[in-house]
Design an enzyme around this catalytic site. Structure first.
Site, PDB file in Angstrom:
ATOM      1  CG  ASP A 233      -1.973   0.799   1.038  1.00  0.00           C
ATOM      2  OD1 ASP A 233      -2.622   1.390  -0.086  1.00  0.00           O
ATOM      3  OD2 ASP A 233      -2.508   1.625   1.887  1.00  0.00           O
ATOM      4  CB  THR A 234       0.140   4.219   1.792  1.00  0.00           C
ATOM      5  OG1 THR A 234      -0.917   4.032   1.721  1.00  0.00           O
ATOM      6  CG2 THR A 234       0.644   5.830   1.560  1.00  0.00           C
ATOM      7  CB  VAL A 235       5.349   4.558  -1.134  1.00  0.00           C
ATOM      8  CG1 VAL A 235       5.018   3.170  -1.760  1.00  0.00           C
ATOM      9  CG2 VAL A 235       4.838   5.899  -2.177  1.00  0.00           C
TER      10      VAL A 235
END
Length: 419
Positions: A233-235
């Protein structure tokens, strides 16, 4: 590394990383220029990182650190450096952000991103944005435009835009468009086709079983977790600059097969990132970036919770307690049996032994990461260091993802008093 189960039973493991190893390496090759000071910590998502692609994950984290450090060494402030790191992460086809993002249920890419400046406390964000290669650039531009003050006729400038409105605002402000089909990769397209077939099969099974209500688990997160890249998911990244300012940013393509228009934690205030310089009541400057299941992170406002708790004396214990009590065991997630998320935290203060009259006082930086997912890939680098360090943190054998957590980190001293 320490780990803890959902029942708060600590699992024996290797000790928490101390300052002795990282501090020594991060202080070598110090440059005489006072602006050549700062620190960056990045992550390439909390989820599952296969051993076969470990080299690629580490490489993109290393490049992101290098881009941020290049900015710091050129005298840039934290906001500019953290943006540079995020652009590098978004451009990698191996991350779920920008290029290579997960496709939604309609086969389109919709990205979320946000950024926060610890010095001004301004924030900028975009949600469900299509047609822009680097969503973080739009978030950063929203932040900088808001800092200029009110618009004509006393209108308050926006800090968070979504969908077509965000796209048109970006183009109007000089950010070039990019067709979504150019942002999709062979991997993301094949994952979409596999997940589409799984959903269609699941619907047929439900119908044949006599289900009265037909439900296509569009945003449950269960489909994408069955493939490698889709489970990431999110970086994000957190940075402290030579002035001691902190900044944080996040970017995400969101859950695979999400409903069109869904906006995750990467865009929401206090959920995706947080940055706040030290002030009267807060002795530490703190920057936080999160990753994982957006719905879990939004319902717990994990970024802001981690920042608030890190003001206590023991940052490591504070983060462990927050991940256990405010996330895994949160009453807001009582109905969930698998709590997925990860966080990176940077905390800094001026060293007490620095001369108050010195032009530059040394910074003491503590950096931590924690996750309940199977793994989390991180990288970190000082502006005084010659290369970045990368690491894929994993839960120990036998630990259950979503019910256990891992926590690691280090301490380093940046710079020294000058005459």
């Amino acid at each position: 590394m320490e780990t803890i189960t959902r029942e708060a039973k600590v699992r024996p493991s290797s000790p928490f990383l101390k300052a002795s190893s990282d501090s020594a390496s991060l202080q070598r090759d110090q440059a005489p220029d006072r602006k050549a000071m700062g620190f960056v910590l990045v992550h390439a998502g909390a989820g599952y990182h296969s051993e076969s692609k470990a080299k690629e994950y580490k490489h993109v984290c290393k490049k992101a650190c290098q881009r941020a450090v290049e900015k710091l060494n050129a005298g840039a402030l934290a906001v500019e450096a953290v943006t540079a790191a995020l652009v590098e992460l978004e451009d990698s086809p191996f991350t779920n952000a920008g290029t290579g993002s997960n496709l939604n249920l309609s086969g389109e890419i919709e990205c979320d991103a946000s950024i926060m400046d610890g010095r001004s406390l301004h924030y900028g964000a975009v949600g469900a944005l299509s047609g822009i290669k680097n969503p973080v650039l739009v978030a950063n531009r929203l932040l900088s435009e808001a800092q200029k003050g009110k618009l004509s006729a006393g209108r308050v400038p926006p800090c968070f835009l979504v969908g077509r409105g965000a796209y048109h605002w970006a183009v109007d402000h000089g950010i070039p468009p990019c067709p979504s089909d150019q942002m999709a990769t062979k991997c993301s397209l094949s994952a979409y086709k596999r997940n589409k077939r799984k959903i269609e099969l699941a619907e047929k099974v439900e119908c044949s079983a006599g289900a009265q209500v037909k439900r296509s688990r569009q945003s449950s997160g269960k489909v994408p977790q069955q493939n490698g890249s889709g489970s990431l998911d999110t970086v994000g990244a957190v940075v402290v600059d030579w002035e001691g300012n902190v900044a944080a940013a996040v970017s995400s393509g969101g859950l695979a097969m999400k409903h069109p228009g869904r906006v995750g934690q990467a865009a929401h205030y206090g959920c995706g990132c947080w940055a706040e310089n030290a002030w009267k009541l807060n002795p530490y400057s703190i920057a936080v970036s999160t990753s994982g299941c957006g719905e879990h992170l939004m319902r717990t406002m994990l970024a802001r919770e981690c920042s608030a708790s890190a003001q206590s004396e023991d940052a490591h214990q504070a983060l462990l307690d927050t991940m256990q009590n405010k996330f895994i065991s949160s009453p807001f997630l009582a109905s969930e049996d698998c709590i997925l998320g990860g966080v990176i935290v940077l905390r800094c203060c001026r060293c007490a032994d620095s001369e108050p009259s010195a032009d530059l006082r040394a910074l003491l930086v503590e950096f931590l990461w924690s996750h309940t997912t199977e793994s989390m890939c991180v990288g970190y680098m000082s502006a005084q260091d010659c290369k970045a360090k990368t690491h894929i943190s994993r839960l120990p054998p036998g630990a259950i993802a979503g019910q256990s957590l891992a926590i690691e980190g280090g301490v380093c001293r940046l710079g020294s008093p000058v005459d």
